[in-house]
Design a protein around this motif. Structure first.
Motif, PDB file in Angstrom:
ATOM      1  N   GLN A   1       0.824  -1.223   0.000  1.00 25.05           N
ATOM      2  CA  GLN A   1       0.000   0.000   0.000  1.00 25.05           C
ATOM      3  C   GLN A   1       0.845   1.255   0.000  1.00 25.05           C
ATOM      4  OE1 GLN A   1      -3.075   1.015   2.562  1.00 25.05           O
ATOM      5  NE2 GLN A   1      -4.542  -0.413   1.693  1.00 25.05           N
ATOM      6  N   GLN A   2       1.861   1.278   0.871  1.00 27.29           N
ATOM      7  CA  GLN A   2       2.732   2.464   0.918  1.00 27.29           C
ATOM      8  C   GLN A   2       3.359   2.726  -0.446  1.00 27.29           C
ATOM      9  OE1 GLN A   2       5.617   1.704   3.983  1.00 27.29           O
ATOM     10  NE2 GLN A   2       4.185   2.101   5.648  1.00 27.29           N
ATOM     11  N   TYR A   3       3.844   1.656  -1.072  1.00 27.95           N
ATOM     12  CA  TYR A   3       4.480   1.803  -2.387  1.00 27.95           C
ATOM     13  C   TYR A   3       3.497   2.304  -3.426  1.00 27.95           C
ATOM     14  CZ  TYR A   3       9.351   0.299  -2.596  1.00 27.95           C
ATOM     15  OH  TYR A   3      10.708   0.250  -2.519  1.00 27.95           O
ATOM     16  N   THR A   4       2.280   1.770  -3.359  1.00 25.07           N
ATOM     17  CA  THR A   4       1.279   2.187  -4.335  1.00 25.07           C
ATOM     18  C   THR A   4       1.000   3.678  -4.212  1.00 25.07           C
ATOM     19  OG1 THR A   4       0.303   0.043  -3.881  1.00 25.07           O
ATOM     20  CG2 THR A   4      -0.945   1.494  -5.298  1.00 25.07           C
ATOM     21  N   ILE A   5       0.951   4.157  -2.979  1.00 24.68           N
ATOM     22  CA  ILE A   5       0.717   5.589  -2.762  1.00 24.68           C
ATOM     23  C   ILE A   5       1.919   6.388  -3.263  1.00 24.68           C
ATOM     24  CG2 ILE A   5       0.389   7.381  -1.012  1.00 24.68           C
ATOM     25  CD1 ILE A   5      -1.164   5.232   0.642  1.00 24.68           C
ATOM     26  N   GLU A   6       3.115   5.950  -2.881  1.00 24.45           N
ATOM     27  CA  GLU A   6       4.330   6.646  -3.304  1.00 24.45           C
ATOM     28  C   GLU A   6       4.434   6.711  -4.830  1.00 24.45           C
ATOM     29  OE1 GLU A   6       6.969   8.215  -1.524  1.00 24.45           O
ATOM     30  OE2 GLU A   6       5.266   8.199  -0.149  1.00 24.45           O
ATOM     31  N   ALA A   7       4.062   5.591  -5.456  1.00 26.04           N
ATOM     32  CA  ALA A   7       4.235   5.476  -6.906  1.00 26.04           C
ATOM     33  C   ALA A   7       3.385   6.478  -7.683  1.00 26.04           C
ATOM     34  CB  ALA A   7       3.930   4.053  -7.354  1.00 26.04           C
ATOM     35  N   GLN A   8       2.480   7.183  -6.999  1.00 30.65           N
ATOM     36  CA  GLN A   8       1.646   8.172  -7.682  1.00 30.65           C
ATOM     37  C   GLN A   8       2.253   9.560  -7.650  1.00 30.65           C
ATOM     38  OE1 GLN A   8      -2.449   7.728  -7.500  1.00 30.65           O
ATOM     39  NE2 GLN A   8      -2.032   5.608  -8.016  1.00 30.65           N
TER      40      GLN A   8
ATOM     41  N   HIS B   1      20.433  -3.556 -13.039  1.00 32.06           N
ATOM     42  CA  HIS B   1      21.549  -3.160 -12.185  1.00 32.06           C
ATOM     43  C   HIS B   1      21.013  -2.697 -10.829  1.00 32.06           C
ATOM     44  CE1 HIS B   1      25.086  -0.999 -10.811  1.00 32.06           C
ATOM     45  NE2 HIS B   1      25.775  -1.612 -11.764  1.00 32.06           N
ATOM     46  N   PRO B   2      21.687  -3.079  -9.733  1.00 30.30           N
ATOM     47  CA  PRO B   2      21.171  -2.677  -8.415  1.00 30.30           C
ATOM     48  C   PRO B   2      21.039  -1.154  -8.238  1.00 30.30           C
ATOM     49  CG  PRO B   2      22.971  -4.258  -8.182  1.00 30.30           C
ATOM     50  CD  PRO B   2      22.889  -3.920  -9.635  1.00 30.30           C
ATOM     51  N   TYR B   3      21.823  -0.387  -8.964  1.00 29.17           N
ATOM     52  CA  TYR B   3      21.696   1.072  -8.844  1.00 29.17           C
ATOM     53  C   TYR B   3      20.527   1.604  -9.660  1.00 29.17           C
ATOM     54  CZ  TYR B   3      26.525   0.793  -7.067  1.00 29.17           C
ATOM     55  OH  TYR B   3      27.654   0.484  -6.351  1.00 29.17           O
ATOM     56  N   GLY B   4      20.056   0.791 -10.596  1.00 25.74           N
ATOM     57  CA  GLY B   4      19.019   1.278 -11.497  1.00 25.74           C
ATOM     58  C   GLY B   4      17.668   0.648 -11.260  1.00 25.74           C
ATOM     59  N   ILE B   5      17.678  -0.440 -10.533  1.00 29.85           N
ATOM     60  CA  ILE B   5      16.465  -1.231 -10.374  1.00 29.85           C
ATOM     61  C   ILE B   5      15.380  -0.388  -9.696  1.00 29.85           C
ATOM     62  CG2 ILE B   5      17.033  -2.188  -8.109  1.00 29.85           C
ATOM     63  CD1 ILE B   5      16.020  -4.885  -9.229  1.00 29.85           C
ATOM     64  N   SER B   6      14.183  -0.418 -10.262  1.00 35.22           N
ATOM     65  CA  SER B   6      13.118   0.310  -9.576  1.00 35.22           C
ATOM     66  C   SER B   6      12.005  -0.673  -9.270  1.00 35.22           C
ATOM     67  CB  SER B   6      12.627   1.476 -10.426  1.00 35.22           C
ATOM     68  OG  SER B   6      12.014   1.016 -11.582  1.00 35.22           O
ATOM     69  N   ALA B   7      11.903  -1.009  -8.008  1.00 34.49           N
ATOM     70  CA  ALA B   7      10.919  -2.000  -7.602  1.00 34.49           C
ATOM     71  C   ALA B   7       9.511  -1.471  -7.836  1.00 34.49           C
ATOM     72  CB  ALA B   7      11.113  -2.330  -6.135  1.00 34.49           C
ATOM     73  N   GLU B   8       8.632  -2.356  -8.235  1.00 31.26           N
ATOM     74  CA  GLU B   8       7.222  -2.019  -8.401  1.00 31.26           C
ATOM     75  C   GLU B   8       6.463  -2.610  -7.219  1.00 31.26           C
ATOM     76  OE1 GLU B   8       6.207  -0.017 -10.689  1.00 31.26           O
ATOM     77  OE2 GLU B   8       8.243   0.054 -11.496  1.00 31.26           O
ATOM     78  N   PRO B   9       5.273  -2.055  -6.913  1.00 28.58           N
ATOM     79  CA  PRO B   9       4.513  -2.607  -5.792  1.00 28.58           C
ATOM     80  C   PRO B   9       4.350  -4.123  -5.893  1.00 28.58           C
ATOM     81  CG  PRO B   9       3.483  -0.590  -6.544  1.00 28.58           C
ATOM     82  CD  PRO B   9       4.626  -0.851  -7.459  1.00 28.58           C
ATOM     83  N   ASP B  10       4.141  -4.619  -7.119  1.00 26.86           N
ATOM     84  CA  ASP B  10       3.911  -6.057  -7.279  1.00 26.86           C
ATOM     85  C   ASP B  10       5.111  -6.905  -6.854  1.00 26.86           C
ATOM     86  OD1 ASP B  10       1.339  -5.799  -8.008  1.00 26.86           O
ATOM     87  OD2 ASP B  10       1.677  -6.005 -10.174  1.00 26.86           O
ATOM     88  N   ASP B  11       6.307  -6.327  -6.885  1.00 27.95           N
ATOM     89  CA  ASP B  11       7.484  -7.085  -6.455  1.00 27.95           C
ATOM     90  C   ASP B  11       7.357  -7.547  -5.006  1.00 27.95           C
ATOM     91  OD1 ASP B  11       8.782  -6.936  -8.887  1.00 27.95           O
ATOM     92  OD2 ASP B  11       9.698  -5.004  -8.413  1.00 27.95           O
TER      93      ASP B  11
END
Lengths: 414, 427
Positions: B144-151, B170-180
């Motif tokens: 939930q927190q991620y979903t809010i942030e992602a907006q 790459h670990p410096y570039g990876i952008s996690a999505e809520p589904d992760d």
């Protein structure tokens, strides 16, 4: 426990000094007794806009920031409903630069049209960034007018509406300055490796010849007692449903203030607090839930806000909050729990006293309440609270007629 | 009282060189180093446990940060509720965090409760259980927190920026999505903990009013025998960055009233000798309130509430970024000013007055980072991450003191060509 000395100049300007020999930096905090509650209802957001203007040059000095940065200083300010607070930290040897800069803008601002025009745009962008362009950003724009019908706490510090900021003209600026910015309406607190003698000398040199100004005594309308529950439902393009409940509470100087604060801690200070344990961990109704008090000087608000889990209905979430509140009104509090929250408060206070800026800000804040010595009674005031007090105050706070609730519905639900 | 000269600034002095106070180092029998920083009057301490267990080592997105966060959700001797209850009762605070290479457990406590607090911390670090139920709650909450942030446009633009720069693997570039979050399994957490939370992979910093009692207790609980050490040492993964070939990217968001801007490029990190001088250049451009970007885009044009630039250093690479949120209607105008200011660094010599201001401002900032036990501890943690010593700060200080405008102009030409910049807009 924090120690301090105070003195007051002939023009009414009050100084508070805390000596801290552990740091090469010194903090200077200047508090003006003016906040958004002093605005007229058709010119809201002005106290905060004015705070921005205070950095655009004063009578003898074209820029506030540049000379301060040149001597290794940092500064900022905030405005809330009650006060406008400016603060500086800088290397101790350069303390006089702080006095020079702060005193000149207390003496007189530059009142430039260009500065006003730019800061209006900046504040409008701030309004957009923090209140319009962010999920749930408009919450307090909705909650305050729901909870207050009369008292000027009914609008947030940023203002009711962008148009109020757009309409500000230079005459408003000058009027506001002479009405509220004056030595007899300010408190300066200093923390660092300084001597009282040195500060007295600097205070006299830079501040004593700033004239007193006529400060019209504040006469704010009192918020009438709320007689029935108020609700507001909105739908927004946000990911999850949220609920906000606010209850009117006592003012800052009322003895029940500390009890109210403890109640909010029992509910939500730390991971072992009730709302988190019961409603997040055990029942999984919320992903996040908080209780806190606004801490305002006049009668403020006790706030509960929660992000509701998918699949949970708004009514169910609200009911769960009610049952937690009911436990308090029924007197269900353990001594152990009370001890825990006061331990936590004590620890927070001790940690906060390691920082000169925190200390300076706190001293000014308590002096503004009427007597700086209140700061030394803080821990005692919290430890005095009994479970009986909690039951009594909770019963007053959480009456249905004292409740204003904002139901914030998501339109994105899957 | 004699007349005072309000037009004239008082005489000021430049900060005298401040030495970085190197912490004392104690090596435990099992080889865990304990670094101590003794400063301050209050009877309090901050203890950092640092593990080489950051994103770099995780088998899938969000594992490193989830594992460190879930340590306090139950251990051999304590349930999650008991841990929370006890720490709250003692007035102790625990913060967990993970970064690109490391994960940290930071504890704040009153010295009178040090032993009791650390005994709890010992169990959660060595013997966490990762209960299934707690993982489930954690995932739901974070999702939930991620979903809010992602907006938020600033979050979108930042995530896109790093993934465009380094590539999404790459670990410096990876952008996690809520589904992760939904992919996080108990078994993965347990394996990750087993592999990376052990005495060979741990460093401890203790700061505050430090006495021998602190070292004795830490040594007794963490430092005698090796713990959780595996027979087989796993291979450290290597990653190669794969920057996107297109420089300009736009991510529309309906109903946004502001756009978030990121302009920047890959750049050197702390190991490079040019790093301190580039930090001076960065400060002039967008690193403090009086910076050129703030003065121009905010204080002159009023396009934004704030704009800044920074050099972000990771262990194997770094990047430079300018960040702001601006009114949607003035986005292009703001970008024009951004490029104008970058170009000016390359073409004009920085005036003495401005350079002097930035020097003094930066020296004071360094001094602030050494001011008090907790600030010293954070500064030390930074160089520990890079295996650097206090000489790093000494050199940094000297560069800030002596760098010349001509050198800065050369640096700008070497590193900050406008044409080399990526541009990401969200909103």
């Amino acid at each position: 426990m924090i120690t301090y000395e105070t003195f007051t100049l002939h023009n009414g300007l009050q100084f508070i000094i805390n000596i801290d020999k552990n740091t090469p930096f010194v903090a200077i905090n200047t508090l003006y007794d003016v906040g958004s509650k002093d605005e007229s209802p058709d010119k809201t957001g002005f106290a905060h806009l004015f705070e921005h203007l205070m950095f655009g040059g004063s009578k003898h000095i074209p820029s506030f920031d540049t000379p301060l940065q040149k001597v290794g200083g940092e500064n900022n300010a905030f405005t809330n409903t009650d006060i406008t607070n400016y603060y500086i930290t800088l290397p101790k040897d350069n303390i006089e630069t702080g006095f020079w800069l702060e005193s000149d803008r207390m003496l007189e601002l530059a009142f430039s049209q260009k500065n006003l025009d730019t800061q209006k745009s900046v504040v409008i962008e701030e309004f957009k960034q923090r209140y319009l362009n962010r999920p749930y950003g408009d919450t307090w724009l909705l909650l305050r007018p729901l909870a207050y019908t009369t008292h000027p706490y009914m609008w947030p510090t940023i203002g009711k509406d962008i148009s109020h900021i757009e309409q500000a003209v230079i005459k408003d600026v000058t009027d506001f300055f002479y009405r509220h910015y004056a030595p007899n309406n300010a408190i300066i607190s200093i923390s660092g490796n300084v001597s009282v003698r040195e500060i007295k000398k600097l205070a006299k040199k830079w501040y004593e010849n700033i004239p007193q100004r006529d400060i019209i005594p504040r006469n704010l309308p009192k918020e009438p007692e709320q007689l029935s529950k108020r609700t507001l439902s909105v739908e927004r393009n946000v990911p999850v449903d949220t609920i906000y409940k606010v209850f009117h509470m006592c003012n800052r100087l009322h003895p029940d203030f500390y009890t109210s604060d403890i109640i909010s801690d029992i509910l939500s200070n730390g991971k072992s607090a009730r709302l988190y344990t019961n409603l997040v961990q055990n029942q999984r109704l919320f992903s996040e839930i908080n209780a806190y008090i606004t801490g305002e000087i006049d009668e403020g608000l006790f706030v509960i806000s929660g992000n509701i889990m998918p699949g949970i209905r708004m009514e169910q979430a609200e009911q769960a909050i009610y049952s937690e509140l009911e436990k308090l009104t029924n007197g269900f509090v353990f001594d152990y729990e009370l001890q825990k929250v006061t331990n936590k408060i004590e620890s927070t206070i001790i940690f906060s006293e390691t920082n000169v800026l925190n200390k300076a800000m706190n001293l000014a804040k308590f002096a503004h309440l009427g007597d700086v010595s209140y700061i030394q009674k803080e821990i005692e005031n919290y430890t005095k609270v009994s479970s009986k007090d909690i039951q009594r105050v909770a019963s007053q706070l959480f009456k249905e007629s004292n409740d204003s609730t904002l139901y914030y519905y998501s339109t994105q639900k899957k | 009282m004699k007349d005072i000269q309000r037009h004239l600034p008082p005489i000021y002095s430049v900060l005298k060189p401040i030495r970085f106070k190197q912490p004392k180092k104690y090596v435990c029998p099992n080889s865990i180093p304990i670094f101590t920083i003794d400063a301050g009057d209050e009877d309090i301490a901050k203890i950092d446990f640092i593990f080489e267990a950051g994103d770099w080592y995780q088998p899938q997105a969000l594992v490193a940060s989830s594992v460190v966060a879930l340590l306090q959700e139950g251990s051999n001797r304590f349930t999650a509720e008991e841990i929370a209850e006890k720490l709250d009762f003692l007035g102790s605070y625990i913060y967990t965090s993970s970064s690109k290479h490391t994960a940290s457990i930071s504890v704040y406590c009153l010295n009178k409760h040090f032993e009791e607090t650390i005994r709890i911390i010992e169990d959660i670090i060595k013997n966490p259980l990762f209960p299934e139920e707690k993982i489930k709650t954690y995932i739901q909450k974070k999702y939930q927190q991620y979903t809010i942030e992602a907006q938020k446009v600033e979050v979108i633009s930042q995530k896109k920026f790093t993934s465009i720069l380094f590539g999404n693997n790459h670990p410096y570039g990876i952008s996690a999505e809520p589904d992760d979050f939904l992919q996080i399994q108990r078994a993965t957490c347990k394996t990750f903990h087993k592999e990376f939370y052990n005495s060979d992979n741990c460093k401890i910093i203790v700061a505050g009013k430090v006495r021998s009692m602190h070292i004795d207790i830490l040594k007794q609980l963490f430092g005698i025998k090796p713990w959780n050490v595996l027979e087989i040492i796993s291979e450290i993964p290597t990653y190669i960055s794969t920057p996107n070939t297109d420089k300009k990217h736009y991510f529309p968001k309906e109903q946004a009233v502001q756009s978030a801007i990121r302009v920047g490029k890959m750049l050197i990190n702390k190991y490079n000798p040019d790093y301190p001088a580039l930090q001076v250049l960065n400060t002039i451009l967008g690193g403090y309130f009086g910076s050129r970007l703030m003065s121009n885009v905010r204080e002159d044009k009023g396009y934004t509430y704030g704009i800044g630039s920074g050099i972000v250093s990771h262990r194997t690479a770094g990047y430079f970024v300018i960040a702001s949120q601006v009114g949607k209607d003035v986005c292009q105008k703001a970008l024009d000013e951004v490029y104008f200011e970058i170009k000016r660094l390359r073409t004009e010599t920085i005036p003495n007055e401005e350079l002097e201001t930035v020097r003094n401002y930066m020296l004071a900032t360094i001094a602030r980072n050494f001011d008090g036990a907790f600030a010293l501890s954070d500064s030390f943690k930074t160089i520990l991450e890079y295996n650097l010593t206090g000489d790093y700060y000494k050199r940094f200080w000297n560069v800030v003191r002596t760098i010349q405008a001509s050198e800065l102009k050369n640096l700008a030409n070497t590193y900050l060509d406008e044409g080399s910049m990526y541009e990401i807009i969200a909103g």
